[in-house]
Design a protein around this motif. Structure first.
Motif, PDB file in Angstrom:
ATOM      1  N   THR A 107       0.854  -1.200   0.000  1.00 31.89           N
ATOM      2  CA  THR A 107       0.000   0.000   0.000  1.00 31.89           C
ATOM      3  C   THR A 107       0.889   1.249   0.000  1.00 31.89           C
ATOM      4  O   THR A 107       2.084   1.178   0.309  1.00 31.89           O
ATOM      5  CB  THR A 107      -0.898   0.093   1.269  1.00 31.89           C
ATOM      6  N   GLY A 108       0.255   2.384  -0.289  1.00 29.53           N
ATOM      7  CA  GLY A 108       0.982   3.646  -0.253  1.00 29.53           C
ATOM      8  C   GLY A 108       1.414   3.991   1.164  1.00 29.53           C
ATOM      9  O   GLY A 108       2.493   4.545   1.385  1.00 29.53           O
ATOM     10  N   TYR A 109       0.546   3.671   2.109  1.00 27.09           N
ATOM     11  CA  TYR A 109       0.867   3.926   3.517  1.00 27.09           C
ATOM     12  C   TYR A 109       2.165   3.195   3.878  1.00 27.09           C
ATOM     13  O   TYR A 109       3.096   3.756   4.467  1.00 27.09           O
ATOM     14  CB  TYR A 109      -0.296   3.418   4.372  1.00 27.09           C
ATOM     15  N   ASN A 112       5.330   4.681   2.129  1.00 31.07           N
ATOM     16  CA  ASN A 112       5.851   5.886   2.791  1.00 31.07           C
ATOM     17  C   ASN A 112       6.588   5.536   4.084  1.00 31.07           C
ATOM     18  O   ASN A 112       7.689   6.039   4.347  1.00 31.07           O
ATOM     19  CB  ASN A 112       4.717   6.879   3.065  1.00 31.07           C
ATOM     20  N   HIS A 133       0.024  14.073   3.598  1.00 29.54           N
ATOM     21  CA  HIS A 133      -0.875  12.966   3.936  1.00 29.54           C
ATOM     22  C   HIS A 133      -0.433  12.287   5.241  1.00 29.54           C
ATOM     23  O   HIS A 133       0.761  12.218   5.546  1.00 29.54           O
ATOM     24  CB  HIS A 133      -0.853  11.942   2.794  1.00 29.54           C
ATOM     25  N   SER A 135       0.022   9.361   6.038  1.00 31.84           N
ATOM     26  CA  SER A 135       1.018   8.284   5.943  1.00 31.84           C
ATOM     27  C   SER A 135       2.442   8.848   5.927  1.00 31.84           C
ATOM     28  O   SER A 135       3.354   8.228   6.485  1.00 31.84           O
ATOM     29  CB  SER A 135       0.773   7.421   4.704  1.00 31.84           C
ATOM     30  N   ASP A 175       3.705  15.735  -0.304  1.00 27.37           N
ATOM     31  CA  ASP A 175       2.704  15.306  -1.274  1.00 27.37           C
ATOM     32  C   ASP A 175       3.008  16.101  -2.552  1.00 27.37           C
ATOM     33  O   ASP A 175       3.365  17.288  -2.460  1.00 27.37           O
ATOM     34  CB  ASP A 175       1.295  15.726  -0.833  1.00 27.37           C
ATOM     35  N   SER A 179      -3.688  15.958  -0.899  1.00 27.95           N
ATOM     36  CA  SER A 179      -4.857  15.088  -1.052  1.00 27.95           C
ATOM     37  C   SER A 179      -6.170  15.736  -0.654  1.00 27.95           C
ATOM     38  O   SER A 179      -7.217  15.340  -1.144  1.00 27.95           O
ATOM     39  CB  SER A 179      -4.646  13.798  -0.265  1.00 27.95           C
ATOM     40  N   ASP A 204       5.298  12.211  -2.855  1.00 27.38           N
ATOM     41  CA  ASP A 204       4.187  11.255  -2.814  1.00 27.38           C
ATOM     42  C   ASP A 204       3.206  11.701  -3.892  1.00 27.38           C
ATOM     43  O   ASP A 204       2.493  12.687  -3.728  1.00 27.38           O
ATOM     44  CB  ASP A 204       3.570  11.318  -1.407  1.00 27.38           C
ATOM     45  N   ALA A 206       0.558  10.155  -5.085  1.00 26.26           N
ATOM     46  CA  ALA A 206      -0.637   9.301  -5.058  1.00 26.26           C
ATOM     47  C   ALA A 206      -1.742   9.866  -5.960  1.00 26.26           C
ATOM     48  O   ALA A 206      -2.448   9.110  -6.631  1.00 26.26           O
ATOM     49  CB  ALA A 206      -1.144   9.171  -3.626  1.00 26.26           C
ATOM     50  N   HIS A 207      -1.882  11.200  -5.970  1.00 28.26           N
ATOM     51  CA  HIS A 207      -3.002  11.795  -6.714  1.00 28.26           C
ATOM     52  C   HIS A 207      -2.583  12.384  -8.059  1.00 28.26           C
ATOM     53  O   HIS A 207      -3.418  12.941  -8.771  1.00 28.26           O
ATOM     54  CB  HIS A 207      -3.687  12.865  -5.851  1.00 28.26           C
ATOM     55  N   MET A 234       7.165   8.248  -4.943  1.00 28.38           N
ATOM     56  CA  MET A 234       6.241   7.214  -4.483  1.00 28.38           C
ATOM     57  C   MET A 234       4.934   7.445  -5.233  1.00 28.38           C
ATOM     58  O   MET A 234       4.490   8.583  -5.370  1.00 28.38           O
ATOM     59  CB  MET A 234       6.022   7.361  -2.973  1.00 28.38           C
ATOM     60  N   THR A 236       0.835   5.620  -5.974  1.00 26.82           N
ATOM     61  CA  THR A 236      -0.077   4.551  -5.538  1.00 26.82           C
ATOM     62  C   THR A 236      -0.832   3.990  -6.738  1.00 26.82           C
ATOM     63  O   THR A 236      -0.969   4.647  -7.773  1.00 26.82           O
ATOM     64  CB  THR A 236      -1.061   5.044  -4.458  1.00 26.82           C
ATOM     65  N   LYS A 239      -5.579   4.376  -6.869  1.00 25.76           N
ATOM     66  CA  LYS A 239      -6.354   5.574  -7.223  1.00 25.76           C
ATOM     67  C   LYS A 239      -6.533   5.578  -8.747  1.00 25.76           C
ATOM     68  O   LYS A 239      -7.354   4.823  -9.258  1.00 25.76           O
ATOM     69  CB  LYS A 239      -5.670   6.806  -6.663  1.00 25.76           C
ATOM     70  N   GLY A 245      -2.262  -1.008  -4.197  1.00 28.35           N
ATOM     71  CA  GLY A 245      -0.822  -1.119  -3.958  1.00 28.35           C
ATOM     72  C   GLY A 245      -0.114   0.193  -4.239  1.00 28.35           C
ATOM     73  O   GLY A 245      -0.746   1.245  -4.401  1.00 28.35           O
TER      74      GLY A 245
HETATM   75  C1  LIG Z   1      -1.262  11.426  -0.658  1.00 29.36           C
HETATM   76  C2  LIG Z   1      -1.495   9.997  -0.250  1.00 29.36           C
HETATM   77  N1  LIG Z   1      -0.439   9.237   0.042  1.00 29.36           N
HETATM   78  C3  LIG Z   1      -0.588   7.957   0.428  1.00 29.36           C
HETATM   79  C4  LIG Z   1      -1.830   7.380   0.510  1.00 29.36           C
HETATM   80  C5  LIG Z   1      -1.931   5.977   0.946  1.00 29.36           C
HETATM   81  O1  LIG Z   1      -2.046   5.110  -0.140  1.00 29.36           O
HETATM   82  P1  LIG Z   1      -2.745   3.704   0.024  1.00 29.36           P
HETATM   83  O2  LIG Z   1      -4.223   3.931   0.013  1.00 29.36           O
HETATM   84  O3  LIG Z   1      -2.269   2.891  -1.122  1.00 29.36           O
HETATM   85  O4  LIG Z   1      -2.288   3.167   1.343  1.00 29.36           O
HETATM   86  C6  LIG Z   1      -2.977   8.154   0.197  1.00 29.36           C
HETATM   87  C7  LIG Z   1      -4.350   7.658   0.259  1.00 29.36           C
HETATM   88  O5  LIG Z   1      -4.752   6.598   0.467  1.00 29.36           O
HETATM   89  C8  LIG Z   1      -2.795   9.488  -0.194  1.00 29.36           C
HETATM   90  O6  LIG Z   1      -3.849  10.267  -0.477  1.00 29.36           O
END
Ligand SMILES: Cc1ncc(COP(=O)(O)O)c(C=O)c1O
Length: 390
Positions: A107-109, A112, A133, A135, A175, A179, A204, A206-207, A234, A236, A239, A245
């Motif tokens: 996972t992203g969490y 990180n 975020h 995480s 980030d 987010s 990060d 993710a978005h 990093m 994700t 999304k 993952g």
């Molecule tokens: C900016 C950001 N980083 C990390 C995550 C965590 O990713 P994941 O859902 O894969 O754990 C999220 C949201 O879930 C996020 O919005």
């Protein structure tokens, strides 16, 4: 105080502040239309930006790979859980990003937590944007290095903090797309600062990954920044990619260090191989179907035009995350309920996820929304905000 009393008090306190969270159960796949308690809603809540979470091609890829590789990986990556689809996905991600290597995390969490903890030691300095975020914040709190948080996107403060670094090394964590606000980090400035102080910058995305840049490579592509040191990326997969993952991408030495030392990579079961195969298919679609990104851009523009005409309190965001800032938590919840009564789902985001008095309706768009959906949302928001202000 007994545990039971403690639980009751904490929940009561949340209830009184309008901070109690409720889950809704969605009966069906993730989409711009979701069914809840037998009623169909237009949903502006998911991070399924490209509308791929229920794409039949991904479902077929997952099924084919499950036939061949089964369901569970059965072990961690460093034992026998690293299967051919994981290896294929890492190669595909690296190739897509133009990076030497990528490493897939569950996972992203976890990505990180893993990267920050593997790369920092006691005596090092971690600089984090205040609006990062959770995480990334948790990664900083768990690390043995000293954590300092700077005001949102404030490069002057980053420069000042960098000059206070003593013996150790420094990591800057941000980030790329925030987010809860949808705005972008000042990447070029942060990269220059990192380079000048021999620091590394972990972004990060993710978005941004899949959404930004002409080819969907993310925030770096949008700003024409190569993925080379000092940057570590990093991204994700749950999304825009519509699966599950995350990954870290960068130079080969960095990735080898993470394989050896990132605890959230080493001490956990590898993700299901069929998911990795589905993500490979998703990556192919992200690359080929740029109309999905164009559609998102057009929708964001339509929403922002309409919101400005209606005088809605939207944030400064050009991404598919469009926050409508309401202020107090109870009002945000009331506005969200009004929208729900009109068949529209938009989540109310409250502290501590966002700073006090900045509760908001977090609108997110997906390539599968229609122009009519956007117009209906704008009408609904106008009503919901005037009612909750009354
Ligand atoms: C900016 C950001 N980083 C990390 C995550 C965590 O990713 P994941 O859902 O894969 O754990 C999220 C949201 O879930 C996020 O919005």
């Amino acid at each position: 105080m007994t545990w039971t009393v403690d639980f009751e008090r904490r929940l009561d306190a949340r209830r009184m502040q309008g901070l109690l969270r409720r889950r809704i159960t969605v009966d069906g796949p993730q989409s711009s239309r979701v069914q809840v308690d037998g009623r169909l809603y237009v949903s502006f809540c998911s991070n399924d930006y490209l509308g791929l979470a229920n794409d039949r091609r991904l479902v077929s890829a997952l099924q084919r790979a499950a036939d061949r590789y089964g369901v569970g990986a059965g072990a961690s990556h460093l034992i026998t859980g690293h299967l051919a689809p994981h290896e294929d996905l890492e190669a595909a991600l690296a190739e897509f990003l133009g990076a030497p290597k990528a490493l897939v995390f569950s996972t992203g969490y976890m990505a990180n937590l893993g990267v920050v903890n593997a790369l920092s030691r006691r005596g090092d300095l971690l600089l984090e944007d205040r609006l990062n975020h959770a995480s990334l914040i948790d990664a900083g709190l768990l690390a043995r290095a000293q954590l300092r948080r700077y005001a949102h996107a404030d490069c002057t403060e980053v420069r000042r903090l960098l000059s206070t670094a003593s013996r150790g090394r420094t990591l800057i964590l941000t980030d790329a797309v925030f987010s809860m606000d949808g705005d972008l980090a000042p990447l070029p400035e942060l990269i220059s600062l990192a380079a000048a102080h021999d620091a590394r910058l972990i972004i990060d995305d993710a978005h941004g990954f899949g959404v930004l840049g002409d080819r969907g490579r993310g925030s770096l592509e949008q700003s024409a920044i190569p993925l080379v040191p000092p940057v570590i990326m990093m991204g994700t997969l749950g999304k825009a990619l519509g699966t599950f993952g995350a990954f870290v991408a960068g130079e080969a030495l960095l990735i080898e260090t993470l394989i050896q030392e990132a605890r959230t990579y080493i001490y956990t079961t590898a993700p299901p191989p069929a998911l990795a195969a589905a993500t490979c298919e998703s990556l192919r679609i992200v690359r080929e179907e740029s109309w999905r990104r164009e559609r998102l851009r057009a929708m964001v523009a339509r929403f922002r035009r309409g919101a400005a005409e209606l005088g809605l309190p939207i944030g400064e965001s050009g991404t598919p995350i469009q926050p409508v800032i309401v202020g107090e938590s109870k009002r945000a919840v009331a506005a969200s309920r009004t929208l729900q009564s009109r068949g529209i789902l938009v989540t109310a985001i409250r502290p501590p996820t966002v700073p006090p008095h900045s509760a908001r309706l977090r609108v997110t768009f997906s390539a599968t929304h229609t122009d009519e959906d956007v117009d209906r949302l704008l009408d609904g928001l106008a009503v919901a905000l005037s009612e909750c202000q009354a």
